[in-house]
Structure formats: structure tokens, C-alpha cells
Write a protein that holds these residues in place. Structure first.
Motif, PDB file in Angstrom:
ATOM      1  N   GLY A  10      11.026 -31.530 -87.985  1.00 24.65           N
ATOM      2  CA  GLY A  10      11.328 -29.968 -87.594  1.00 24.65           C
ATOM      3  C   GLY A  10      11.748 -29.676 -86.385  1.00 24.65           C
ATOM      4  N   PHE A  11      11.738 -30.757 -85.357  1.00 21.43           N
ATOM      5  CA  PHE A  11      12.237 -30.294 -83.994  1.00 21.43           C
ATOM      6  C   PHE A  11      13.370 -29.735 -83.768  1.00 21.43           C
ATOM      7  CE2 PHE A  11      13.220 -32.017 -79.678  1.00 21.43           C
ATOM      8  CZ  PHE A  11      12.289 -31.344 -78.889  1.00 21.43           C
ATOM      9  N   GLU A  12      14.598 -30.257 -84.258  1.00 26.27           N
ATOM     10  CA  GLU A  12      15.895 -29.835 -84.218  1.00 26.27           C
ATOM     11  C   GLU A  12      15.827 -28.280 -84.686  1.00 26.27           C
ATOM     12  OE1 GLU A  12      18.814 -33.230 -85.644  1.00 26.27           O
ATOM     13  OE2 GLU A  12      19.865 -31.384 -85.042  1.00 26.27           O
ATOM     14  N   ALA A  13      15.441 -27.836 -85.516  1.00 24.68           N
ATOM     15  CA  ALA A  13      15.392 -26.470 -85.966  1.00 24.68           C
ATOM     16  C   ALA A  13      14.798 -25.808 -84.820  1.00 24.68           C
ATOM     17  CB  ALA A  13      14.973 -26.029 -87.375  1.00 24.68           C
ATOM     18  N   GLN A  14      13.446 -26.197 -84.458  1.00 22.72           N
ATOM     19  CA  GLN A  14      12.520 -25.702 -83.583  1.00 22.72           C
ATOM     20  C   GLN A  14      13.116 -25.462 -82.138  1.00 22.72           C
ATOM     21  OE1 GLN A  14       9.876 -23.858 -83.644  1.00 22.72           O
ATOM     22  NE2 GLN A  14       9.727 -23.685 -81.430  1.00 22.72           N
ATOM     23  N   MET A  15      13.868 -26.414 -81.766  1.00 21.47           N
ATOM     24  CA  MET A  15      14.419 -26.430 -80.234  1.00 21.47           C
ATOM     25  C   MET A  15      15.638 -25.585 -80.567  1.00 21.47           C
ATOM     26  SD  MET A  15      12.566 -27.940 -78.099  1.00 21.47           S
ATOM     27  CE  MET A  15      13.680 -27.631 -76.591  1.00 21.47           C
ATOM     28  N   ALA A  53       6.257 -27.962 -89.866  1.00 21.42           N
ATOM     29  CA  ALA A  53       6.699 -29.217 -89.158  1.00 21.42           C
ATOM     30  C   ALA A  53       5.688 -29.454 -88.159  1.00 21.42           C
ATOM     31  CB  ALA A  53       8.051 -29.334 -88.693  1.00 21.42           C
ATOM     32  N   GLY A  54       5.781 -30.601 -87.605  1.00 18.28           N
ATOM     33  CA  GLY A  54       4.793 -30.844 -86.388  1.00 18.28           C
ATOM     34  C   GLY A  54       3.252 -31.010 -86.524  1.00 18.28           C
ATOM     35  N   TYR A  55       2.517 -31.211 -85.548  1.00 19.48           N
ATOM     36  CA  TYR A  55       1.026 -31.113 -85.560  1.00 19.48           C
ATOM     37  C   TYR A  55       0.883 -30.035 -84.657  1.00 19.48           C
ATOM     38  CZ  TYR A  55      -4.003 -31.951 -84.987  1.00 19.48           C
ATOM     39  OH  TYR A  55      -5.201 -31.625 -84.807  1.00 19.48           O
ATOM     40  N   ALA A  61      -8.574 -12.824 -72.290  1.00 17.47           N
ATOM     41  CA  ALA A  61      -8.342 -13.662 -73.303  1.00 17.47           C
ATOM     42  C   ALA A  61      -6.917 -13.853 -73.841  1.00 17.47           C
ATOM     43  CB  ALA A  61      -9.399 -13.329 -74.887  1.00 17.47           C
ATOM     44  N   LEU A  62      -6.470 -15.091 -73.907  1.00 17.31           N
ATOM     45  CA  LEU A  62      -5.244 -15.498 -74.176  1.00 17.31           C
ATOM     46  C   LEU A  62      -5.138 -16.524 -75.469  1.00 17.31           C
ATOM     47  CD1 LEU A  62      -3.823 -16.137 -70.676  1.00 17.31           C
ATOM     48  CD2 LEU A  62      -3.884 -13.995 -71.997  1.00 17.31           C
ATOM     49  N   PRO A  63      -4.194 -16.340 -76.406  1.00 14.92           N
ATOM     50  CA  PRO A  63      -4.215 -17.055 -77.414  1.00 14.92           C
ATOM     51  C   PRO A  63      -3.229 -18.305 -76.941  1.00 14.92           C
ATOM     52  CG  PRO A  63      -2.681 -15.318 -77.847  1.00 14.92           C
ATOM     53  CD  PRO A  63      -3.578 -14.889 -76.625  1.00 14.92           C
ATOM     54  N   PHE A  64      -3.659 -19.703 -77.404  1.00 16.67           N
ATOM     55  CA  PHE A  64      -2.966 -20.882 -76.981  1.00 16.67           C
ATOM     56  C   PHE A  64      -2.961 -21.568 -78.079  1.00 16.67           C
ATOM     57  CE2 PHE A  64      -3.119 -25.116 -76.034  1.00 16.67           C
ATOM     58  CZ  PHE A  64      -2.256 -25.465 -75.225  1.00 16.67           C
ATOM     59  N   VAL A  65      -1.423 -21.972 -78.258  1.00 12.64           N
ATOM     60  CA  VAL A  65      -1.048 -22.861 -79.550  1.00 12.64           C
ATOM     61  C   VAL A  65      -0.292 -24.293 -78.740  1.00 12.64           C
ATOM     62  CG1 VAL A  65      -0.168 -23.164 -81.598  1.00 12.64           C
ATOM     63  CG2 VAL A  65      -1.202 -20.997 -81.202  1.00 12.64           C
ATOM     64  N   ALA A  66      -0.704 -25.371 -79.358  1.00 12.55           N
ATOM     65  CA  ALA A  66      -0.043 -26.343 -78.900  1.00 12.55           C
ATOM     66  C   ALA A  66       0.615 -27.236 -80.177  1.00 12.55           C
ATOM     67  CB  ALA A  66      -0.714 -27.594 -78.164  1.00 12.55           C
ATOM     68  N   THR A  67       1.896 -27.669 -80.249  1.00 14.23           N
ATOM     69  CA  THR A  67       2.588 -28.197 -81.318  1.00 14.23           C
ATOM     70  C   THR A  67       3.451 -29.547 -81.282  1.00 14.23           C
ATOM     71  OG1 THR A  67       2.980 -25.704 -82.413  1.00 14.23           O
ATOM     72  CG2 THR A  67       4.127 -27.670 -83.508  1.00 14.23           C
TER      73      THR A  67
END
Ligand code: FES
Ligand SMILES: [Fe+2]
Length: 290
Positions: A104-109, A162-164, A185-191
Motif C-alpha cells: 500500500g506504500f505507492e498509493a500512500q506516498m 495496508a502497512g502496520y 494531548a496530541l494524537p500520534f500514529v505510526a504506520t
């Protein structure tokens, strides 16, 4: 080299013509043309010279060792080298094995480069395995002690196409220079999209995204961090301040990483779950031995 995407370099680091590129033991040749870029295996199929030292002739390279003509891209007959999958987003060149996993990286980038301006920080080589650099984004219990957050961070895994992905809430201390300011307070997401690339999104009133890429070299992990800011607000942001913050954060991490050892029986806790989740995800990219 695993089966997922790698960040090769900003495209400006390659000159027109042939360039050598090494990714974790795999030698590649980057062919930069006026109107695009192609990447091929660099080992000459005759007797292993580096094709990056050859001469480009149309759709082939004449090898510097015995002057054989090596076709670029797979051919039914004659000597040839495999072409790699490439993706140019912003001015960043990403590369992966042609038989690899897109995740899913191509679409995401492509989407991210439409909406965001990319500001790469100069590459750094660090005394740490690349895996540690990428899994750091998922290491919830290091944020409070290493990056001085107010709260003990807990992550949840997110279901994504896609991704983790995993994330939680960062409580950032109020600035000592602002009277009456409150902790935020800030939301954080790592993929992670491959074992070598993680995209981290910090939300709140001034959100920003970072793309962190790391790969192993004989000197340590080659780490590239790219700050991505939404185009419509990028002009209003204090970019030098943000870049300094990222630098400070990675310095704090590196001080620890330098002296982390793989131990035989780590004692995992519940808040190590996202690290373990990332490792399971990363294991899927390991090429099966022939
Ligand atoms: S090694 Fe390339 S032509 Fe011989
Ligand atoms: Fe960190």
C-alpha cells in the motif's frame, strides 16, 4: 535486501547517467535520465563487475570489465539485468525488489506528496541496527523517559488496509516560557510500510508528519528523516524549529541506541506489544532463501 520499499535518496543526489547505489548488500545501478529514473541490478551477469562503472548505450550498459553489452531489463536472450520498481514522491526516490511487496506504500506516498511539502533532513549514519530505528516509532514506553513526555504512553494497534499501524496519545509538557500554558494531548500514529520505512503523524493544532527511513550499511544505520507539512499551512510553520526538534529527538534516541544489545531472553511487557507487532509485520518481508 528485503522485499519491501527502501528510500534510496533524494533524486538530486544522483547525477544524470549511471550512479552506484548499495542497499544492504545488494548493488544497484541508478540510471537517471532527463525525464525519469530507472534502477537495475548492478552485478554484471558476465563475471560480476559493477555496471555502474560501465557506459550507457541506449537501453544497455557496456560493462567496463570486458565490454560486453548488458541489456537493461529482463530479456529472453542475451545478458541482461533485472529492473527494480521505483517510486518518485516529492523529490524522494524509493526502490524495491520487482518481485517484492508494495504494502500500500505507492498509493500512500503518492497521496502524501500531493498534499504535503517534503523537507528532508541531511542523512545520518548511526551506531544502531536499522531495525531499532524503525521500530522506535512503535516503542510506546520509551517516549516518556527518552523524549520527556508527561504521560506514560500506551499504544493500540490500528487496523489499516495496508502497512502496520499503532498509536496513542502524547502529552507534551507546557512550554516553560508561556505563562499559564497547559500540557497538551496530541494524537500520534505510526504506520510502517516496510521494515525500513515508517510514517509518523503527530496531530493537534499544528500537526506534522515525518517519514523515517533506515537501512543497514557497514558503518551503521543510514537514517533519513523527512519532515512532511501540509501544503496549505506549510508557509506559516516555523520549519527551523521543527527540524531542530526532530534533531533533538533523534539525538536522544541515538544516545540510547548506541549501547543497546540484543539480549537472549528479553522480558517483554504489555506495552511492548506494538514493537512485537511491528517485528511480526517486518518478518513477512524476509525473502525466502532459494
Ligand atoms: S564482467 Fe562485465 S563484461 Fe565481463
Ligand atoms: Fe524515539
Amino acid at each position: 535486501m528485503h522485499l519491501g520499499w527502501y528510500l534510496a535518496a533524494p533524486i538530486g543526489e544522483f547525477r544524470t547517467g549511471l550512479n552506484a547505489l548499495q542497499i544492504e548488500g545488494r548493488r544497484l545501478v541508478v540510471l537517471r535520465r532527463e525525464n525519469g529514473v530507472e534502477v537495475y541490478d548492478a552485478d554484471c551477469p558476465h563475471r560480476g563487475a559493477n555496471l555502474a562503472n560501465g557506459v550507457l548505450r541506449g537501453k544497455a550498459i557496456v560493462c567496463a570489465f570486458h565490454a560486453r553489452t548488458i541489456a537493461l531489463g529482463e530479456r529472453a536472450q542475451g545478458l541482461c539485468v533485472r529492473q527494480y520498481r521505483t517510486l518518485v514522491a516529492g523529490d524522494l526516490l524509493f526502490v524495491r525488489d520487482p518481485a517484492g511487496i508494495d504494502g500500500g506504500f505507492e498509493a500512500q506516498m503518492s497521496a502524501l506528496s500531493e498534499s504535503h511539502t517534503f523537507l528532508p533532513i541531511p542523512a545520518r549514519t548511526m551506531t544502531a541496527p536499522a531495525r531499532l530505528v524503525i521500530e522506535n516509532a512503535f516503542d510506546s514506553s520509551h517516549f516518556q523517559p527518552v523524549h520527556h513526555l508527561v504521560n506514560a504512553v500506551r499504544f493500540s494497534e490500528f487496523k489499516r488496509d495496508a502497512g502496520y499501524a499503532a498509536g496513542g496519545t502524547f502529552v507534551v509538557p507546557a512550554s516553560p516560557w508561556q505563562r499559564g500554558a497547559r500540557d497538551t494531548a496530541l494524537p500520534f500514529v505510526a504506520t510502517a510500510y516496510s521494515p525500513s520505512i515508517v510514517i509518523s503523524e503527530l496531530g493537534g493544532a499544528r500537526p506534522y508528519t515525518t517519514i523515517t527511513a533506515a537501512r543497514d550499511t557497514p558503518d551503521g544505520a543510514l537514517v533519513r528523516i523527512v519532515l512532511a507539512l501540509a501544503k496549505e499551512t506549510a508557509g506559516d510553520r516555523d520549519v527551523p524549529y521543527l527540524l531542530r526538534q526532530l534533531d533533538t529527538a533523534i539525538d536522544a534516541d541515538e544516545e540510547i541506541w548506541r549501547e543497546v544489545r540484543e539480549i537472549e531472553h528479553p522480558a517483554y511487557f504489555a506495552d511492548d506489544a506494538a514493537v512485537l507487532g511491528f517485528r511480526t509485520f517486518a518478518d513477512e518481508f524476509r525473502p525466502t532463501p532459494p
